[in-house]
Design an enzyme around this catalytic site. Structure first.
Site, PDB file in Angstrom:
ATOM      1  N   LEU D  65       0.828  -1.206   0.000  1.00  0.00           N
ATOM      2  CA  LEU D  65       0.000   0.000   0.000  1.00  0.00           C
ATOM      3  C   LEU D  65       0.865   1.260   0.000  1.00  0.00           C
ATOM      4  CD1 LEU D  65      -2.473  -1.507   2.582  1.00  0.00           C
ATOM      5  CD2 LEU D  65      -3.028  -0.976   0.202  1.00  0.00           C
ATOM      6  N   PRO D  66       0.286   2.392  -0.406  1.00  0.00           N
ATOM      7  CA  PRO D  66       1.135   3.556  -0.697  1.00  0.00           C
ATOM      8  C   PRO D  66       1.582   4.397   0.492  1.00  0.00           C
ATOM      9  CG  PRO D  66      -1.122   3.961  -1.394  1.00  0.00           C
ATOM     10  CD  PRO D  66      -1.073   2.546  -0.910  1.00  0.00           C
ATOM     11  N   THR D  97       6.338   0.450   1.897  1.00  0.00           N
ATOM     12  CA  THR D  97       7.417   1.201   2.532  1.00  0.00           C
ATOM     13  C   THR D  97       6.793   2.226   3.460  1.00  0.00           C
ATOM     14  OG1 THR D  97       8.896   0.895   0.658  1.00  0.00           O
ATOM     15  CG2 THR D  97       9.384   2.725   2.144  1.00  0.00           C
ATOM     16  N   LYS D 172      15.300  -0.275   4.112  1.00  0.00           N
ATOM     17  CA  LYS D 172      14.699   0.160   2.851  1.00  0.00           C
ATOM     18  C   LYS D 172      14.821   1.672   2.682  1.00  0.00           C
ATOM     19  CE  LYS D 172      12.150   0.362  -0.880  1.00  0.00           C
ATOM     20  NZ  LYS D 172      10.718   0.232  -0.991  1.00  0.00           N
ATOM     21  N   LYS D 247       8.120  10.668  -0.943  1.00  0.00           N
ATOM     22  CA  LYS D 247       7.598  10.059   0.287  1.00  0.00           C
ATOM     23  C   LYS D 247       8.722   9.320   1.022  1.00  0.00           C
ATOM     24  CE  LYS D 247       5.993   6.050   0.656  1.00  0.00           C
ATOM     25  NZ  LYS D 247       5.374   4.707   0.658  1.00  0.00           N
TER      26      LYS D 247
END
Lengths: 315, 315, 315, 315
Positions: D65-66, D97, D172, D247
């Site tokens: 998911l974003p 992430t 990450k 982001k």
């Protein structure tokens, strides 16, 4: 004469309380560090052993605390003001510098318990707090501000009403981001001049009268000995701690993230100050002008003994 | 009354000549663009068709030119002043902003031909040139400065003697690097505030009275409509061209390279202005405050019609 | 078999000479430091007491020198090659990293004295010089490059012909600016991970296999102990000196100034390395990966005794 | 064969589902956009009209998911998985992430409802998702990872276990900060070369074989036409959206704030990408390599028609 509960008696809060006492107000005080309360009690403040005790019998609560998390705990925590005090009709003035979102949440909480609140962070530093010349940057309704105005005028000179709840914090954060840029930029310009043979005092004079003029070169000169009154001339003691500036720069960057703004110089300044903090842990507790030594290594001992150092050194 | 040859009649040079004429001096003028000479001739200046003609019969030569290469050509070139004029006893005043090394080389050349020279770059902008309130930042010997002082005082108000040959340029460059930092930093702080709902005029007022105070927010506000007198309120016309600021920032960075100084904010500002110049070639000829639109896109047409724009836009 | 004069016997030049000797060439050598010549003479090189002596009886001159000023002096100076040697028919190969403008001036000078020249800066570091796996990045004509190719192939593996005179330097400078960004960026990413509890070796592995892969994390890991062969694991000895990286970054920024390019990350990296150089003069002579300690203070003594340090520290 | 509920079917999620189906698993799918579900149903996935429906009858839930806010809503919200599903014995794999703090809070929540969870963000981009060559960067216990491994191996090639809950996200984020630095730095280096006359393809070749080698110049070349497979050669379509990179850079900077780390290059890159996003809103939805045009303005139409543009332009 107002009955005031004042929470947070640090470098800023203590002199603000002194000015309120001098103006004739009844001031109940609290701080987690008892040794900060005693000197104010000697001046007429009323000691309290808990935040609740300091706010139980007052019309106005003023908070001057070091972080948003602490401010929220004091108001919203399980034993906080909103949950333990009859807040109806009270006026809350938060002078801390915190995130605008925190300020908005607190104001909403105040409304829920029947009180009014403004965010009123200050500019002017310790000197302004002592002299009673602080600038208050206020967010909230005009009516609430008018109720707070007489008390604010006892502690400061200028009052800016900049918008709704949280707007005071936003304006403070923008201003302090600029302050960080001014400090790092001035330190950088002075070091460039000195490494090219100029006297730091002469260069400061040129900048003060030219297009490089700014608050830092005028009143907060980071080069030891140039301005005898600046923290740099006193071993970087007093003033505005590097650690607190970093907190404000971080708040500015958070605001830039949530509003999708670009803050390249504010971010660059933040990282330079952070690098300096990593280089020596003691820097965090010194005045932010200690950043001068990032550009031009000067030991503090030297700086105190030998003001206006001007010999190029380092690589 | 002095006999003066004045080379370079741009936005700065022309009003400086006017003030010299008004003070009663005899001023021979030259510029490669004939149209810049005519209006001054109408005011009493004596036209010259070559630099040589403008300097043949004078006591003092003043140069106000756009780059070090041009200044050196005018003085040192095959048909330049040092090689074609009897320079003995002359006083050369170079008001251009050039590299300190160039200034030192020129001063050495002047000595070789029996003349005296100072580097005397200015601060104060076009407005200062018109009002005769420029600041001169002088490098060279005290004796030479004393000879130049009466003429400098006809064009400016403050004179700083900052050191030997080249020191005037060094101080000017440090100051202008700071100016670039102030402009980019103020534009960034205003955009951050507006994107978070503040009025740019109100935020400017807060900063002017707080620790963020600086020359740009005070007298060169980059937000259209906040200060009716600033270039930003006039379609970014007039003022100090972005292309010239870039030249000065590049000089600062060169000085940092040769002296092994760190200039992180000056470099960041240089690259932001350069990115803005790459984005639209017309930006180079506009006032440096056009950098505001890098942070908050505003069309110039809009900015002129609708001052004090404050609605957040863009992504 | 060629007769070669080789000037400049530092960390790079010395192993390059060894490879030329091994390939069977006759190599006359010179360096201002006699102690650098002796070990090569032991291997079969012919000692020379002056640059002239080293180049008098050769077909090819190779220079591997630390700055453009020195290269120009060696070729163009009053006692330089162009002015003291019969240069007709000679081939000059300059392997130094210098400004493209200097390379073009030197090539024009070579043409004037009847010789040919290429700029052939190298990539691959000391390890590449020893292994004979250098990459040559060549500017100049194809014909000249073909003459040089056999000799270049004795010292390296890849040869890129990137354009006319100076283009080799331009490409080298762009590449080395990228190297500086990779080093500073990798050091920053590793420190961020370690301060958040990651093991530097594990994070390095992740980056090597992910979109963060780059030459530095692969073959020049700046965290002591992660790669036993990297300079960071040997007290930051060997490798590519911080002082030389700063020289190359300064060349990149000069190219950006003259071509009006924007180099924000290259400039930021340059200033971070410069700040680190100012912080401790000994950093300048260490491998550039010493910049790791700007982000995460580690004493070199510790780093050697206790590889793969991973406890967060500092403020 | 596992029964899997998969939530989030964007550019990454959809091909991951395809690989799970191909491996023989039973996959229930959900996305708020129905049009993303239909093509996968055609391949054998089982459609669900709500997240609950997609997860009711499964052993493993995978989320892609974003944003952290959405992930937390899906698991912790009033109608979220933790509150509406019998979670005992389930395995949750979050491949999104998000902030490490969010990952830790989610894992604690999973424990409370009797389930196990790992954070398993991916690297490798859309190409890696399609090819099944993703890298998974996992935080959580070894036992939980072993349960997840067979399914992860159906979607990717490399699995790194980097630490406890949240550590996958930390690694990450560090990696993606590096990716942003690589992209901005490579674009800057290429533009510098081209403005100085180099061919972007030749310079890319040099960098790939030299110390400037990195993932971006190797597999994500930002200059249109240099690599026919890169998004830059396809009008900057596909790839990794600028908005998503921003982001991730913001997450990295938040981690730096909370851990008091310095991230000067990561911050500089973030602000350059943000400036580019402000310059044209459509940039946000394009591949991050669109940042090339910040340094060297190229219209996308031109870039598609005329690959390997190399003429210097702009100021």
């Amino acid at each position: 004469v107002a009955k005031i509960g004042f929470l947070g008696l640090g470098n800023m809060g203590a002199p603000m309380v002194e000015n309120l006492i001098e103006a004739g107000h009844i001031v109940h005080i609290y701080d987690v560090l008892p040794e900060l309360r005693a000197p104010l009690v000697a001046l007429g403040a009323i000691d309290a052993l808990t935040p609740l005790e300091a706010t139980r019998d007052v019309d106005i609560v003023i908070t001057m605390l070091p972080s948003g998390a602490i401010v929220r705990q004091v108001y919203e925590g399980p034993t906080g003001i909103f949950n333990t005090l009859d807040c109806r009709g009270l006026l809350f003035i938060d002078c801390s510098t915190i995130a605008p979102d925190d300020a908005r949440a607190l104001a909403a909480g105040a409304t829920r318990v029947g009180a009014e609140m403004i965010d009123a962070p200050v500019s002017g530093g310790v000197r302004g707090a002592i002299d009673g010349t602080l600038t208050f940057i206020v967010g909230g309704s005009s009516q609430t501000l008018e109720k707070a105005r007489p008390v604010l005028e006892n502690m400061g000179r200028a009052i800016f009403h900049v918008g709704e709840h949280g707007a005071g914090q936003t304006a403070k954060i923008c201003n302090n981001m600029m302050t960080g840029i001014l400090m790092a930029g001035t330190a950088e310009a002075l070091a460039l001049g000195v490494r090219n043979g100029l006297d730091p005092g002469v260069l400061s004079d040129v900048m003060r009268k030219s297009t490089g003029a700014n608050f830092v070169v005028e009143r907060w000169n980071p080069w030891p000995g140039v301005d005898q009154n600046s923290p740099a001339s006193k071993g970087y003691a007093g003033g505005f701690k590097l650690g607190l500036l970093l907190k404000d720069l971080d708040l500015a960057i958070q605001s830039a993230q949530s509003s999708k703004a670009a803050v390249p110089l504010g971010s660059a300044a933040r990282n330079l100050f952070q690098i300096h903090a990593l280089g020596a842990v003691e820097n965090v507790g010194m005045d932010m002008s200690i950043v001068q030594s990032l550009y031009y290594p000067i030991s503090i001992a030297e700086s105190v003994q030998q003001p206006a150092l001007m010999l190029p050194r380092g690589n």
